[in-house]
Design a protein around this motif. Sequence first.
Motif, mmCIF file in Angstrom:
data_model
loop_
_atom_site.group_PDB
_atom_site.id
_atom_site.type_symbol
_atom_site.label_atom_id
_atom_site.label_comp_id
_atom_site.label_asym_id
_atom_site.label_seq_id
_atom_site.Cartn_x
_atom_site.Cartn_y
_atom_site.Cartn_z
ATOM 1 N N THR A 1 -15.131 -35.963 -25.309
ATOM 2 C CA THR A 1 -15.701 -36.211 -26.635
ATOM 3 C C THR A 1 -17.068 -35.577 -26.816
ATOM 4 O OG1 THR A 1 -16.720 -38.291 -25.911
ATOM 5 C CG2 THR A 1 -14.469 -38.414 -26.816
ATOM 6 N N ARG A 2 -17.689 -35.133 -25.705
ATOM 7 C CA ARG A 2 -19.046 -34.577 -25.728
ATOM 8 C C ARG A 2 -20.027 -35.591 -26.296
ATOM 9 N NH1 ARG A 2 -18.937 -31.580 -22.016
ATOM 10 N NH2 ARG A 2 -20.653 -30.223 -22.680
ATOM 11 N N ARG A 3 -19.921 -36.822 -25.806
ATOM 12 C CA ARG A 3 -20.841 -37.891 -26.175
ATOM 13 C C ARG A 3 -21.515 -38.400 -24.897
ATOM 14 N NH1 ARG A 3 -22.491 -37.307 -30.880
ATOM 15 N NH2 ARG A 3 -22.085 -35.231 -30.012
ATOM 16 N N HIS A 4 -22.794 -38.708 -25.014
ATOM 17 C CA HIS A 4 -23.512 -39.293 -23.888
ATOM 18 C C HIS A 4 -22.922 -40.654 -23.540
ATOM 19 C CE1 HIS A 4 -26.775 -36.434 -23.509
ATOM 20 N NE2 HIS A 4 -27.077 -36.535 -24.796
ATOM 21 N N ALA B 1 -14.988 -52.294 -35.479
ATOM 22 C CA ALA B 1 -15.593 -52.027 -36.788
ATOM 23 C C ALA B 1 -16.997 -51.470 -36.625
ATOM 24 C CB ALA B 1 -15.618 -53.316 -37.615
ATOM 25 N N LEU B 2 -17.749 -52.008 -35.676
ATOM 26 C CA LEU B 2 -19.100 -51.476 -35.431
ATOM 27 C C LEU B 2 -19.017 -50.025 -34.966
ATOM 28 C CD1 LEU B 2 -22.126 -53.125 -33.768
ATOM 29 C CD2 LEU B 2 -21.259 -51.005 -32.795
ATOM 30 N N CYS B 3 -18.098 -49.718 -34.050
ATOM 31 C CA CYS B 3 -17.972 -48.354 -33.541
ATOM 32 C C CYS B 3 -17.543 -47.364 -34.616
ATOM 33 C CB CYS B 3 -16.965 -48.309 -32.390
ATOM 34 S SG CYS B 3 -17.486 -49.193 -30.903
ATOM 35 N N GLU B 4 -16.865 -47.845 -35.626
ATOM 36 C CA GLU B 4 -16.405 -46.972 -36.712
ATOM 37 C C GLU B 4 -17.439 -46.811 -37.824
ATOM 38 O OE1 GLU B 4 -12.824 -48.874 -37.936
ATOM 39 O OE2 GLU B 4 -11.844 -48.608 -35.975
ATOM 40 N N ALA B 5 -18.516 -47.602 -37.781
ATOM 41 C CA ALA B 5 -19.511 -47.580 -38.859
ATOM 42 C C ALA B 5 -20.302 -46.276 -38.858
ATOM 43 C CB ALA B 5 -20.459 -48.766 -38.707
ATOM 44 N N PRO B 6 -20.363 -45.558 -39.981
ATOM 45 C CA PRO B 6 -21.078 -44.277 -40.036
ATOM 46 C C PRO B 6 -22.565 -44.393 -39.714
ATOM 47 C CG PRO B 6 -19.643 -44.549 -41.945
ATOM 48 C CD PRO B 6 -19.665 -45.857 -41.250
ATOM 49 N N ALA B 7 -23.171 -45.556 -39.954
ATOM 50 C CA ALA B 7 -24.612 -45.703 -39.732
ATOM 51 C C ALA B 7 -24.980 -45.826 -38.258
ATOM 52 C CB ALA B 7 -25.125 -46.934 -40.482
ATOM 53 N N MET C 1 -17.018 -43.789 -27.916
ATOM 54 C CA MET C 1 -17.096 -42.331 -27.753
ATOM 55 C C MET C 1 -16.007 -41.625 -28.543
ATOM 56 S SD MET C 1 -18.268 -41.685 -23.783
ATOM 57 C CE MET C 1 -17.299 -42.975 -22.972
ATOM 58 N N GLU C 2 -14.823 -42.209 -28.561
ATOM 59 C CA GLU C 2 -13.728 -41.594 -29.323
ATOM 60 C C GLU C 2 -13.984 -41.622 -30.822
ATOM 61 O OE1 GLU C 2 -10.333 -43.696 -27.833
ATOM 62 O OE2 GLU C 2 -9.972 -42.190 -26.253
ATOM 63 N N HIS C 3 -14.939 -42.430 -31.241
ATOM 64 C CA HIS C 3 -15.322 -42.466 -32.657
ATOM 65 C C HIS C 3 -16.699 -41.831 -32.872
ATOM 66 C CE1 HIS C 3 -11.891 -45.176 -32.810
ATOM 67 N NE2 HIS C 3 -11.863 -44.959 -34.107
ATOM 68 N N GLY C 4 -17.061 -40.935 -31.972
ATOM 69 C CA GLY C 4 -18.227 -40.094 -32.167
ATOM 70 C C GLY C 4 -19.564 -40.697 -31.824
ATOM 71 N N LYS C 5 -19.578 -41.811 -31.111
ATOM 72 C CA LYS C 5 -20.848 -42.482 -30.814
ATOM 73 C C LYS C 5 -21.279 -42.209 -29.369
ATOM 74 C CE LYS C 5 -19.981 -44.462 -34.780
ATOM 75 N NZ LYS C 5 -20.484 -43.852 -36.032
#
Length: 392
Positions: free
Chosen positions: A127-130, A71-77, A98-102
């Motif tokens: 994913t091009r995420r650090h 749920a934290l990884c999916e949070a937009p904030a 990373m798979e959820h854009g973080k």
Amino acid sequence: MFQFRAEPIQDVGIGVVGLGVRGTEAVQRLPFVPGCHLAAICDLDPDLVSARLADIPDSGQTLSAYTDYRALCEAPAVDMVYVCTDWSSHVEIAIYAMEHGKHVALEVPSARTIDECWALVETSERTRRHCTILENCCYDRFELTALEMARRGLFGTLIHAEGSYHHNLEGRWGPDNWRLKLNRDCRGDLYPTHGFGPVCQALGIHRGDRLLTLVSMDTAPFNGPRHLKEQTGEDAADFANGDLTTTMLRTAGGKTILLQHDVMTPRPYDRGYQLVGTDGFVRKYPTPQICLRLPDGSGTKTYEGAELDALMAEYRAPFLTPEVEEMAGRIGGHDGMDFLMDYRIIYCLNHGLPLDMDVYDLAEWCCITELSRKSLDGGSVPVPVPDFTRQG
């Protein structure tokens, strides 16, 4: 992901997963780091979540709380997930984030096996995420200054480096201590990155050179079974890890690295930091020293004490401004190393810059655990080190 630049984030929303000792320290420290804010915290234990919420000062921004990391990884904030959980769950959480854009920052050791290292590398690339490693010892002021001196060529060509984790944990063992049990069950260098990371940076690993071959050797487990017996009453004739593990590595450029791991003996704390160059030498333990070849070729000069302080003051890392130093001293965390680490990650994310430590650093530094075990199990045979950059 080498030199990867993500879109700048003006105010990085951080989600901290895992509220044990390191996670608690992080949530106490991060609100004071410029350019970021705590957006969310998470732990499986709801009581820990409630306790941390009560401790965190009100920033005027929404702070969410979770008991499920997904749920934290999916949070937009949340822009970056800061993982401080047990070692076994780091990779699972990082991949989901990373798979959820973080972007992801992982406590050490960030991965425990070669497969886990590759999973983080491949997910970060896809994913091009650090995906960075929270290796605070790279931000020790001595190591930072020596790194700057090496980059400016003061030591000539570096040909050898040493790093260690000598940390007597005897006073921390307890009947349910997971780390003592890990040493009972697993062989090899179980905690390599504190000593290894700073010397890899100085040698320019995957920045002009790469790790090639590793050989490990260990002592018998003399103290380990005794500690286990004292704490648990358990006899462990099959105690896996030796009291001292020594690993030697050779790079493609013909340089060598000595790495040691010892958490069982009364040896004083020592990260063994040394750099040996064609024109100079530096070490931090047991007495800080730098030895440089004189420009006129008449010999060498060894700097210690006040002379060493004056010399190193000329080569401070560019980001160590008086303002940053003041904040590090005030906010702290392992003598300010934790703050400096956080400060650099956030500064780079704010400005869309490459991070100081990328996912390839993470994989190279963490793969030592499995590779050392393979070498030991084979009778100290040479083991090739994977090229996680695939660049040769």
